[in-house]
Design a protein around this motif. Sequence first.
Motif, PDB file in Angstrom:
ATOM      1  N   HIS A  34      91.309  10.352  14.216  1.00 43.51           N
ATOM      2  CA  HIS A  34      89.910  10.308  14.768  1.00 43.51           C
ATOM      3  C   HIS A  34      90.014   9.194  15.810  1.00 43.51           C
ATOM      4  O   HIS A  34      90.264   7.847  15.290  1.00 43.51           O
ATOM      5  CB  HIS A  34      88.925   9.885  13.999  1.00 43.51           C
ATOM      6  N   ILE A  36      87.519   7.993  17.738  1.00 43.07           N
ATOM      7  CA  ILE A  36      86.642   6.958  17.280  1.00 43.07           C
ATOM      8  C   ILE A  36      86.545   7.052  15.988  1.00 43.07           C
ATOM      9  O   ILE A  36      86.341   7.979  15.357  1.00 43.07           O
ATOM     10  CB  ILE A  36      85.323   7.316  18.039  1.00 43.07           C
ATOM     11  N   ILE A  38      85.979   7.318  11.852  1.00 41.33           N
ATOM     12  CA  ILE A  38      84.793   7.607  10.907  1.00 41.33           C
ATOM     13  C   ILE A  38      84.946   6.982   9.805  1.00 41.33           C
ATOM     14  O   ILE A  38      85.945   6.485   9.375  1.00 41.33           O
ATOM     15  CB  ILE A  38      85.008   9.274  10.682  1.00 41.33           C
ATOM     16  N   ASN A  48      79.380   9.055   9.684  1.00 39.19           N
ATOM     17  CA  ASN A  48      79.039   9.085  10.937  1.00 39.19           C
ATOM     18  C   ASN A  48      79.663  10.456  11.327  1.00 39.19           C
ATOM     19  O   ASN A  48      80.699  10.649  12.220  1.00 39.19           O
ATOM     20  CB  ASN A  48      79.699   8.155  11.822  1.00 39.19           C
ATOM     21  N   GLU A  50      78.845  12.787  13.551  1.00 37.99           N
ATOM     22  CA  GLU A  50      78.931  13.081  15.102  1.00 37.99           C
ATOM     23  C   GLU A  50      80.284  12.573  15.554  1.00 37.99           C
ATOM     24  O   GLU A  50      80.708  13.319  16.586  1.00 37.99           O
ATOM     25  CB  GLU A  50      77.998  12.076  15.693  1.00 37.99           C
ATOM     26  N   HIS A  51      81.230  11.875  15.022  1.00 35.57           N
ATOM     27  CA  HIS A  51      82.493  11.633  15.472  1.00 35.57           C
ATOM     28  C   HIS A  51      83.685  12.430  14.516  1.00 35.57           C
ATOM     29  O   HIS A  51      84.725  12.632  14.912  1.00 35.57           O
ATOM     30  CB  HIS A  51      82.746  10.169  15.069  1.00 35.57           C
ATOM     31  N   ASN A  56      87.332  14.812  19.158  1.00 33.06           N
ATOM     32  CA  ASN A  56      87.764  13.052  18.656  1.00 33.06           C
ATOM     33  C   ASN A  56      88.841  13.182  17.954  1.00 33.06           C
ATOM     34  O   ASN A  56      89.248  12.049  17.831  1.00 33.06           O
ATOM     35  CB  ASN A  56      86.243  12.873  17.614  1.00 33.06           C
TER      36      ASN A  56
END
Length: 198
Positions: A34, A36, A38, A48, A50-51, A56
């Motif tokens: 990932h 970003i 998680i 989170n 959304e990531h 991602n």
Amino acid sequence: MKLTKAQRAGIKMKFGGMCSYCGELLGEKWQADHLIPIRRNGDGTCMNPEHDVIENLMPACTICNKNKHSFTLEFWRKQLEDSNRKLRDYVANYRLALMFGQVQETTSQIVFHFEKWEQQPKGKYNWSLIPEHVQFMATDEDGMACGWLVEPKIMGDAWRHQSHLSAFFNINARDNYLNHFRGDWKESLEKRPEEQSP
């Protein structure tokens, strides 16, 4: 996030079949990282979500993925750039290697493979760096790009031609030129653009 076999194959080839961070050619054992980070709750659910999406995910060798851990990219970059100091402070053999000229340190900023990749031309291949006699480029399933004098066809898991006018130019992971073709290798064939002809 559970990935299908096709999704994993797509992620692996996102940056030419190489680790998005160090640029090493990915083998069978690689991981989807990932970009970003998680975070997970104690029960394994994502804090989170959304990531936790395919956009991602970055292809990473096991060493880079383990070292990046759950760091942000910029925090990890700073950690890597501080490696010389840590080695000097904590590893006696490294200090000896420095003293006897066996190691040469650099203060260069860390630039990740995917950052170099994104600065390349957006066509299938960077024709300005390919020898002028090459008229066709194609990338095999293993990520090896080959230059051809005549148009090749798919045979098995690679591009081939029955004549002797076969591949005269190869791009592998260790070359300075990065094969920046993305996507399904079966769609990788490209003829030299007219404006790039000698």
